[in-house]
Design a protein around this motif. Structure first.
Motif, PDB file in Angstrom:
ATOM      1  N   LEU A 124      -3.476  -8.574  -0.379  1.00 39.16           N
ATOM      2  CA  LEU A 124      -3.555  -7.229   0.187  1.00 39.16           C
ATOM      3  C   LEU A 124      -4.168  -7.254   1.578  1.00 39.16           C
ATOM      4  CD1 LEU A 124      -4.623  -4.577  -2.492  1.00 39.16           C
ATOM      5  CD2 LEU A 124      -2.582  -4.602  -1.053  1.00 39.16           C
ATOM      6  N   VAL A 141      -1.272  -7.746   3.815  1.00 39.02           N
ATOM      7  CA  VAL A 141      -0.381  -6.579   3.852  1.00 39.02           C
ATOM      8  C   VAL A 141      -0.994  -5.450   4.678  1.00 39.02           C
ATOM      9  CG1 VAL A 141       0.702  -4.780   2.465  1.00 39.02           C
ATOM     10  CG2 VAL A 141       0.702  -7.146   1.642  1.00 39.02           C
ATOM     11  N   LEU A 142      -2.206  -5.032   4.319  1.00 38.68           N
ATOM     12  CA  LEU A 142      -2.820  -3.890   4.992  1.00 38.68           C
ATOM     13  C   LEU A 142      -3.312  -4.260   6.386  1.00 38.68           C
ATOM     14  CD1 LEU A 142      -4.782  -2.271   2.020  1.00 38.68           C
ATOM     15  CD2 LEU A 142      -2.639  -1.516   3.066  1.00 38.68           C
ATOM     16  N   SER A 181       1.659   2.249  -0.210  1.00 36.59           N
ATOM     17  CA  SER A 181       1.766   1.448  -1.431  1.00 36.59           C
ATOM     18  C   SER A 181       0.616   0.446  -1.528  1.00 36.59           C
ATOM     19  CB  SER A 181       3.110   0.706  -1.451  1.00 36.59           C
ATOM     20  OG  SER A 181       4.190   1.623  -1.464  1.00 36.59           O
ATOM     21  N   GLY A 182       0.279  -0.163  -0.403  1.00 34.56           N
ATOM     22  CA  GLY A 182      -0.842  -1.098  -0.399  1.00 34.56           C
ATOM     23  C   GLY A 182      -2.154  -0.412  -0.717  1.00 34.56           C
ATOM     24  N   ASN A 183      -2.351   0.781  -0.157  1.00 39.32           N
ATOM     25  CA  ASN A 183      -3.590   1.518  -0.419  1.00 39.32           C
ATOM     26  C   ASN A 183      -3.669   1.995  -1.865  1.00 39.32           C
ATOM     27  OD1 ASN A 183      -5.145   1.520   2.042  1.00 39.32           O
ATOM     28  ND2 ASN A 183      -3.536   2.760   2.961  1.00 39.32           N
TER      29      ASN A 183
END
Length: 420
Positions: free
Chosen positions: A54, A57-58, A83-85
């Motif tokens: 993550l 991603v973030l 979606s990541g959050n």
């Protein structure tokens, strides 16, 4: 042993019977403790394994958001970030549950505009509710209808509680409406009573599930083909947050008739602040990092996370060197020192804890001033952070790494060290 906890035995029981019963009780207690330790270890591993990717991603989503994009690209990026959050929220619920169980859930109480917290949540959820074809109604009443209301509270935690309830209302409502109301009234001793209500016309909760709703990992819908996801942790954490702030959560619901959740808090009133603490800290942090070309060493074995770290800090004129393990970092630190060290924990060759121990030992032996060492790790359970600080690290920033959190931690560490 407390007399009330002694095993019950018949009047004719012998000493041997009592010893056997005590041994059985001891074995059961040890088994329960072992199970709890196994659960904690599993949660810690899962938290780490999910947080690590993550971070990439973030982190890269944050980098791309600052790069200038077409509107269609921005929408796609927003979907990735959302979606990541959402996944991060689930991981944080697990982390918060561990804090609740350890009795270490902490709040940061500060003067807060309750009105702005309410409006911010409305701005966040109204588009999502309406995009689902539902109506969204927000209502301010009592003092809230006449003026801004300020109180001493933890704005992040209050937003977490109300955001969880609004997300549940949205999740379990397929048609109809979501209503979000807040009522404020003055009470004695300079306090204000706040009543938040979130009402939906969704599926409701069957009476048989009411008692389970605030139990960890319990869900109103448990079949393998259930319509809605979720861990069942959010309400447990929300309830504890409200208790820590001197309030509580209750609800009314019936199957097929929707639900209404009620958050009640009695808090000390506060005065409006002309300053923005978050902006003040951001400005101060940026000033500290721009004050000097700091020599920063970082240990990070993951190539994606190395890239994220470089992008997060690229606006500052830092002498930044990133090494793949603790051993190489220690060697470079011995050769030229550093103003600050950013230390991953799980690494090959030499992990972050061992590297920190090596640096602290060398400092003592050679009379060096302690260099600030910030752990940047996906290990973010309460007991893990405590362990890192106890073993010589200065601070901890959890992965996924927010730029604002990292910069603030670095600024505090540098400001507290010997400035040039």
């Amino acid at each position: 042993m407390n007399r009330n906890s002694e095993p019950r035995l018949p009047a004719t029981a012998t000493i041997a019977d009592l010893r056997l019963a005590l041994e059985q009780e001891r074995a059961a207690r040890q088994e329960a403790e072992a199970a709890n330790q196994a659960k904690s270890a599993f949660l810690a591993v899962m938290s780490h394994e999910i947080r690590t990717p993550l971070n990439g991603v973030l982190g890269m989503a944050e980098v791309l958001a600052d790069s200038g994009m077409r509107e269609d690209q921005k929408q796609a990026l927003d979907t990735i970030a959302d979606s990541g959050n959402l996944l991060l929220t689930i991981v944080n619920d697990i982390l918060d549950l561990s804090k609740v169980e350890a009795g270490k859930l902490e709040l940061e109480m500060m003067p807060t505009c309750v009105t702005e917290v309410f409006h911010s949540l409305c701005r966040q959820f109204r588009p999502r509710v309406e995009a689902k074809g539902l109506s969204f109604t927000s209502v301010l009443s009592g003092l809230m209808a006449r003026k801004e209301v300020w109180a001493e509270l933890d704005p992040t935690r209050l937003t977490q509680v109300l955001g969880n309830l609004l997300a549940n209302a949205l999740k379990f409502t397929s048609e109809g409406a979501v209503t979000f109301t807040v009522h404020a009234r003055e009470v004695t001793n300079g306090c204000v009573a706040l009543d938040f209500r979130i009402r939906d016309t969704g599926s409701g909760i069957h009476a048989a599930q009411h008692k389970k709703l605030f139990s960890p990992f319990a869900q109103a819908e448990v079949s393998v083909n259930r319509l809605h996801g979720g861990t069942g942790l959010g309400l447990v954490v929300a309830q504890q947050i409200c208790r820590e702030m001197g309030g509580g959560i209750d609800f009314t619901s019936a199957a097929g008739e929707g639900s209404e959740f009620h958050v009640s808090l009695v808090l000390q009133s506060s005065e409006p602040s002309a300053e923005d603490p978050a902006q003040d800290e951001l400005d101060w942090s940026n000033e500290v990092l721009q004050r000097h070309r700091w020599r920063v060493l970082a240990a990070e074995d993951n190539l994606t996370n190395q890239l994220v770290l470089r992008h997060l800090l690229k606006e500052f004129d830092l002498d930044l060197t990133i090494l793949p393990d603790g051993a190489e970092l220690c060697a470079l630190w011995r050769a030229g020192g550093a103003d600050l060290i950013l230390m991953d924990v799980n690494m090959p060759v030499m992990d972050g804890v061992a590297a920190t121990g090596e640096i602290r030992r060398a400092e003592r032996e050679e009379g060096r001033a302690p260099v600030p060492i910030i752990a940047i790790s996906a290990n973010a359970m309460a007991h893990q952070i405590e362990g890192y600080l106890a073993q010589g690290m200065t601070a901890h920033v959890a992965k996924p790494t927010r730029k604002s959190d990292l910069v603030a931690a670095m600024a505090r560490a540098l400001a507290g060290s010997s400035l040039p």
